[in-house]
Design a protein around this motif. Structure first.
Motif, PDB file in Angstrom:
ATOM      1  N   SER A  85      -5.771  -8.825   7.294  1.00 37.58           N
ATOM      2  CA  SER A  85      -6.470  -7.952   6.360  1.00 37.58           C
ATOM      3  C   SER A  85      -6.795  -8.744   5.110  1.00 37.58           C
ATOM      4  CB  SER A  85      -5.611  -6.735   5.997  1.00 37.58           C
ATOM      5  OG  SER A  85      -6.223  -5.996   4.960  1.00 37.58           O
ATOM      6  N   SER A 123      -6.994  -7.190   2.262  1.00 36.72           N
ATOM      7  CA  SER A 123      -6.407  -6.430   1.170  1.00 36.72           C
ATOM      8  C   SER A 123      -4.985  -6.887   0.878  1.00 36.72           C
ATOM      9  CB  SER A 123      -6.404  -4.934   1.514  1.00 36.72           C
ATOM     10  OG  SER A 123      -5.706  -4.207   0.517  1.00 36.72           O
ATOM     11  N   GLU A 125       0.835  -1.202   0.000  1.00 37.13           N
ATOM     12  CA  GLU A 125       0.000   0.000   0.000  1.00 37.13           C
ATOM     13  C   GLU A 125       0.870   1.252   0.000  1.00 37.13           C
ATOM     14  OE1 GLU A 125      -2.201   3.397   1.322  1.00 37.13           O
ATOM     15  OE2 GLU A 125      -0.640   2.404   2.508  1.00 37.13           O
TER      16      GLU A 125
END
Length: 698
Positions: free
Chosen positions: A173, A175, A134
């Motif tokens: 997570s 993601s 990210e």
């Protein structure tokens, strides 16, 4: 404009080449500083800068790096001054976003400030010790155009697959962007110029080059053959097969030209857990790619148990390297490998007599040896490899120093050789302590001469076969087999020990109960293992009560008869092919199969000793320290009872315990009672009076 390149780079040197890989790395880290400063600063005036101006600023930093890198083209960096970061990236095909991820992963390994910066920028994720995809994507977006942004997922996949990175997926997570990555520690060491093998790998591998390779004493024809093949074939799998310590590693180190060799211990690697194994293999392959090392897997096991794992490992290796060498003890599994990879097999044969003599003298001349040691006889008798010969002298020298002797002795060198031999034979056999010599063996003159001739045949077998040419005429039956038969107590086991002592070889009694298996085919496997282990261990096989397994074959009336006959046939085949020493003992001669008798080198009938021999044996068995009453007449015992050596020993030993129990000196009474027990074993049930009468007869 507040963004100024001069704050980061000295524009006056942008045309100068890099002096080292480490200088290049720090220039790239400065570029990362520019990204982090833009991403992290809250200055109101900086916020007013347009995205286009920020991108232009970062592109100027990239142009500076390109300019210096172009100026460095063709310039070879000293690896000890740091490996080039762009070289590392190109070795694993990293570019665009994946290369940017490499820069982000390198930074905290080089300076701690990046650890704190990453932690601050990712504070919302809690305590994170590495950069996430990210954060990497957000930073890269400051510079990337639309096409590069679309390619970021592919770059993320390249990072996941690349062995330079450690992937951290423990953060809870859904993601993919919150997955983290860090740099393999070994890579940061290479960037700093530390080329040594990391401590985490030292137990598995060793690096060498030709300047460190041991001299090739023998086998130069194999050296030229392998060197020529390597020069013409940069890709594929090469298997070097040969017995333990035959010089396979030395051959490879001397054959590979222009690059270091990384020897990796396959056995130790396979012993790790799957997770640890994967990490170590990843480290090893990274090292081979970046340092252009020739990967060699030693002690590879290609048996059915390990073959699948080996091929999986080789498949992984060939993802990153073009050529792999492996060393094995034999050629097991070579066919499957040849069907899977471009393949070359080289088998290192046992030393010829001349080669063995060269090796024995080469190492023996370095030490002080007693006169009894004839190195040519050692070369003839012991089928040792070059490495084993070197180790034998090293062990013998250490033993000499420990004992304070002036020279290496014949017995000391023989004991060193025994210590070197593999001990797999102990899985199916029991080692017999060897302590007797020829003077201890009380048998007939002719019988002793035959046994000595058997030993001589073992000592000089190689010279007769090679120098005199008999090996070309006699293809089978070149080993030595001795059948000792006669009643119990005639010295069969002692004779086996004496021959083992004469030859300086270990003696192993075969446990038939461990060899015979109820499942079809397993007995043959066990038999094969025994002879294979014995060949590797340079030991003597001793089949006691041999008639139990070498008995006559029966008429086939059912499948059990057929299976039993197959076992005997296979055993006879292995006996004929075996080039070592086999001793067989039995009480019953007539039970043997005729095909077995034809394969025996020498047959010796062991008879009960004469009266004079029995008296001499009994006197030698009685310790000087034993308290003996005048009535204890062992000469009368030996004269009046036809006993073998083992039986005489049993009588005297038993009488000692009876006397000890009664707290008396050993007397005639104790002797007669012990004698009675011994005779009962032969189904001679006599009363005390009857034993006494026979004992007292004149």
């Amino acid at each position: 404009m507040l963004l100024d390149l001069e704050q980061y780079y000295d524009g006056s040197i942008h045309q100068l080449p890099y002096d080292s890989g480490l200088e290049e790395t720090y220039d790239y880290l400065t570029w990362i500083d520019m990204f982090l400063d833009i991403y992290a600063r809250s200055d109101e005036q900086l916020k007013e800068e347009s995205n286009a101006e920020k991108k232009f600023f970062l592109l100027r930093g990239m142009e500076f790096l390109k300019s210096r890198r172009n100026a460095s083209v063709g310039r070879a960096f000293d690896p000890e001054q740091g490996m080039s970061l762009t070289y590392i990236a190109s070795g694993f095909g990293l570019s665009g976003f994946s290369f940017f991820c490499l820069l982000l992963a390198v930074a905290p390994q080089m300076e701690m400030k990046y650890v704190y910066q990453y932690r601050e920028l990712q504070a919302q994720m809690g305590e994170v010790r590495y950069v996430t995809f990210e954060l990497a994507s957000s930073l890269y977006a400051l510079l990337a155009d639309e096409e590069e942004l679309l390619a970021m997922p592919a770059g993320q996949g390249a990072v996941r697959r690349c062995p330079l990175f450690v992937i951290h997926e423990e953060h809870e997570s859904e993601s993919e962007l919150l997955v983290g990555f860090s740099l393999l520690p070994q890579v940061s060491a290479l960037l700093r110029g530390d080329l040594g093998i990391p401590r985490s790998l030292q137990q598995f591998c060793v690096e060498t080059d030709r300047s460190e390779a041991p001299a090739m004493i023998v086998g130069t024809e194999h050296l030229e053959k392998l060197r020529n093949y390597l020069n013409g074939n940069p890709r594929g799998l090469i298997q070097i097969a040969g017995k333990h310590l035959c010089g396979k590693k030395s051959l490879i180190a001397n054959s590979v030209i222009g690059r270091p060799v990384l020897f990796v211990d396959f056995e130790k690697l396979m012993a790790l857990s799957d997770r640890d194994k994967g990490k170590k293999i990843n480290d090893l392959l990274t090292r081979c790619v970046l340092l252009d090392e020739q990967l060699v897997l030693v002690h590879v096991n290609l048996s059915e148990e390990y073959q699948r794992l080996t091929i999986v490992l080789l498949d992984l290796c060939f993802l990153y390297v073009d050529r792999v060498l492996i060393t094995t003890v034999d050629t097991t599994g070579a066919t499957d490998l040849a069907m899977t990879y471009p393949f070359f097999l080289m088998q290192i044969p046992a030393l010829s007599v001349q080669e063995a003599q060269t090796a024995w003298h080469y190492y023996g001349d370095r030490y002080a040896l007693e006169e009894l040691i004839d190195l040519d006889n050692y070369a003839d008798q012991y089928g040792l490899s070059v490495g084993q010969i070197a180790c034998a002298f090293d062990l013998a020298e250490k033993s000499r120093m420990y004992s304070g002797q002036d020279k290496i002795t014949h017995k000391g060198l023989q004991e060193a050789i025994r210590q070197l031999m593999p001990k797999e034979i102990a899985k199916l056999a029991t080692k017999i302590k060897v302590q007797y010599e020829w003077d201890d063996l009380k048998i007939g003159v002719e019988e002793k001469k035959t046994l000595q001739l058997a030993c001589a045949r073992m000592k000089y077998r190689n010279r007769v076969n090679e120098e005199w040419g008999f090996g070309q005429k006699v293809l089978y039956g070149r080993g030595v087999s001795v059948l000792l038969y006669g009643p119990p107590g005639t010295g069969k086991t002692m004779a086996a020990q004496v021959m083992a002592q004469e030859l300086g070889m270990d003696l192993y009694r075969i446990d038939l109960s461990q060899m015979v298996d109820k499942y079809i085919g397993e007995t043959e496997k066990n038999i094969g293992k025994v002879f294979d282990y014995a060949a590797d261990s340079n030991c003597i096989l001793f089949f006691d009560e041999a008639d139990a397994i070498f008995s006559k074959r029966t008429d086939v009336s059912n499948s059990n008869d057929r299976h039993a006959n197959n076992e005997i046939a296979y055993l006879l085949q292995k006996l004929e092919q075996f080039e070592g020493f086999v001793i067989l003992a039995t009480n019953i001669f007539n039970n043997f199969d005729n095909a077995f008798i034809r394969r025996i080198t020498y047959i010796v009938k062991m008879q009960l000793p004469s009266v004079e021999t029995r008296i001499s044996m009994a006197q030698g068995m009685l310790p000087a320290e034993a308290p003996v009453d005048p009535s204890f007449d062992i000469e009368r015992l030996a004269r009046n009872f036809e006993l073998g050596g083992a039986e005489l020993k049993s009588v005297l030993y038993g009488a000692a315990f009876i006397a000890m129990e009664e707290k008396e000196r050993m007397s005639e009474s104790h002797l007669i009672r012990s004698l009675k027990y011994e005779l009962s074993k032969k189904e001679l049930v006599l009363t005390d009076a009857e034993v006494y009468m026979r004992y007292r007869q004149e």
